[in-house]
Motif scaffolding. Structure first.
Motif, short mmCIF file in Angstrom:
data_model
loop_
_atom_site.label_atom_id
_atom_site.label_comp_id
_atom_site.label_asym_id
_atom_site.label_seq_id
_atom_site.Cartn_x
_atom_site.Cartn_y
_atom_site.Cartn_z
N UNK A 226 106.96 63.28 83.75
CA UNK A 226 105.83 63.98 83.81
C UNK A 226 105.18 64.15 82.59
N UNK A 227 105.97 64.21 81.45
CA UNK A 227 105.26 64.51 80.19
C UNK A 227 104.35 63.34 79.80
N UNK A 268 93.64 63.64 98.97
CA UNK A 268 94.75 62.87 98.54
C UNK A 268 96.03 63.55 98.30
N UNK A 269 95.85 65.04 97.82
CA UNK A 269 97.15 65.79 97.81
C UNK A 269 97.94 65.93 99.18
N UNK A 284 106.35 57.62 97.06
CA UNK A 284 105.00 58.22 96.90
C UNK A 284 104.57 58.55 95.61
N UNK A 285 105.28 59.21 95.00
CA UNK A 285 104.94 59.31 93.45
C UNK A 285 104.69 58.12 92.70
N UNK A 286 105.33 57.15 92.98
CA UNK A 286 105.05 55.86 91.95
C UNK A 286 103.82 55.32 92.82
N UNK A 322 99.64 62.13 92.68
CA UNK A 322 100.66 62.26 91.42
C UNK A 322 101.54 63.49 91.47
N UNK A 323 100.60 64.57 91.37
CA UNK A 323 101.15 65.94 91.20
C UNK A 323 101.71 66.44 92.54
#
Length: 405
Positions: A226-227, A268-269, A284-286, A322-323
């Motif tokens: 996440x950085x 999107x979220x 999903x994150x990828x 992403x978040x």
């Protein structure tokens, strides 16, 4: 009575929690993550400060969120969510109001740091952890809806602030935002409650069973991911408005592009939260990370307002996932006990990435007179995030395949 292995019905009040969480995230994070973006040029004109220096005000707030999230996550685990939300309401409203009278950089740095530490830090990780705890099943969708509030705020606050600045000046706009925060956040905080005790057979909900990897390793890997992820994410959030204004486009029009991008981010979220329930949190994150990384540099190749309006919602829909992916992945891979604090640690690195990305965007603009290198750095950070998350996915699948049935 429920069938063995099926979750008991959760109280209907859980949707009140989701709605209150979304509203608080909109107000708080909309101001602290990128709300300062429309204040760049007015402050630059009044004080003669560089954009890198002004961006450090935002960075101070994000550093505050980073460290405050760890501390306030631990406080939430002990004292309950309502207490930390009330602290957050008073901190954000008071600090933003006081910023209307600041005239030194250190004053802005201190006020935004305090607003981040006791406001954003108290809101983000603890609230998301609580939302997930209210939903033993379908947490991805619930977290996606709650985090969509942040997207509303990140688009709505700069958009509204641009008009407030034109009508009241930047100090009047800052004062208005602070007073509105106090008037809305305190009642919302009073709606928050901790979830009821688990009623699952054996006292363990499916989502609260032991994660496949050691918590220490998960925190380390996700913190690194996440950085870089948020270094990439923060550049268009903080610098898209001044990038567009550089083409002699007005602040309200530039703010409108950001608003359209973040309106798309609402959908999107929620969509990526649902996708996480369907294909798993890490995949999903990828998907969302790849979308963000591919799209971020394209902003520097556009100079026409109409094209900005076309591309911004396309980018916004994907980047927003992403978040949601980060939040659902962190919840899935951390144990229920102490989850708010562990998520606070992971999200601390997310906010540090946000702060660094926003700062480097301004710093490289000051060095080169262009945003090209700033956005290229963002894309490079996005690729590093994808490498780490891909490695984590492989390790989780191998561990789960090797585990007994």
């Amino acid at each position: 009575m429920t069938d063995l292995g099926r979750p008991a019905a959760s109280p209907a009040y859980r949707w009140v929690i989701v709605a209150a969480a979304a509203a608080m995230l909109a107000i708080v994070m909309g101001q602290l993550v990128n709300g300062l973006s429309v204040f760049f040029i007015p402050m630059e004109r009044e004080f003669g400060w560089s954009r890198g220096s002004i961006a450090l005000i935002n960075t101070a707030g994000l550093i505050g969120i980073a460290f405050g999230g760890i501390v306030m996550g631990a406080v939430a685990d002990r004292l309950g969510i309502r207490t930390v939300c009330l602290v957050a309401a008073l901190a954000v409203g008071s600090c933003v109001t006081a910023a209307a009278w600041a005239d030194q950089l250190w004053q802005f740095h201190l006020l935004f740091f305090l607003a981040g530490a006791f406001g954003g830090g108290a809101i983000f990780a603890p609230v998301i952890a609580i939302v997930g705890s209210w939903f033993p099943v379908g947490a991805g969708l619930a977290i996606g809806i709650a985090s969509a509030g942040q997207a509303i705020g990140q688009g709505g606050v700069p958009f509204a602030a641009a008009f407030l600045i034109e009508a009241l000046g930047w100090r009047g706009a800052m004062l208005a935002l602070g007073l509105i925060s106090l008037a809305t956040l305190v009642p919302l905080a009073l709606l928050m409650r901790d979830p009821p005790a688990s009623r699952h057979p054996g006292g363990v909900a499916p989502a609260d069973r032991a994660p496949p990897l050691p918590p220490g390793f998960v925190v380390l890997a996700l913190s690194a991911a996440v950085l870089f992820c948020c270094t990439c994410m923060s550049v268009p959030l903080m610098h898209l408005v001044p990038l567009i204004q550089g083409y002699c486009i007005s602040a309200p029009d530039a703010g409108g592009v950001l608003f359209v991008m973040l309106i798309a981010a609402i959908a999107g979220r929620v969509a990526f939260g649902r996708l996480a329930d369907m294909i798993g949190p890490i995949p999903s994150y990828m998907v969302a990370s790849l979308w963000q990384t591919v799209g971020v540099f394209a902003f520097t190749q556009i100079s026409d307002l109409s094209l900005f309006y076309v591309f911004a919602p396309v980018y916004g829909f994907g980047y927003a996932g992403v978040m949601t992916g980060v939040l659902v992945t962190a919840r899935a891979l951390t144990p229920a006990k102490g989850r708010a604090m562990l998520m606070g640690v992971i999200l601390a690195f997310a906010w540090l990435g946000h702060g660094f990305g926003g700062w480097q965007g301004g710093a490289f603009f000051d060095l080169t007179g262009s945003y090209t290198l700033s956005f290229a750095n963002a894309a490079a950070a996005g690729m590093l995030n994808l490498m780490i998350v891909g490695t984590l996915l492989v390790m989780v699948r191998r561990r789960m395949a090797a585990a007994p049935a």
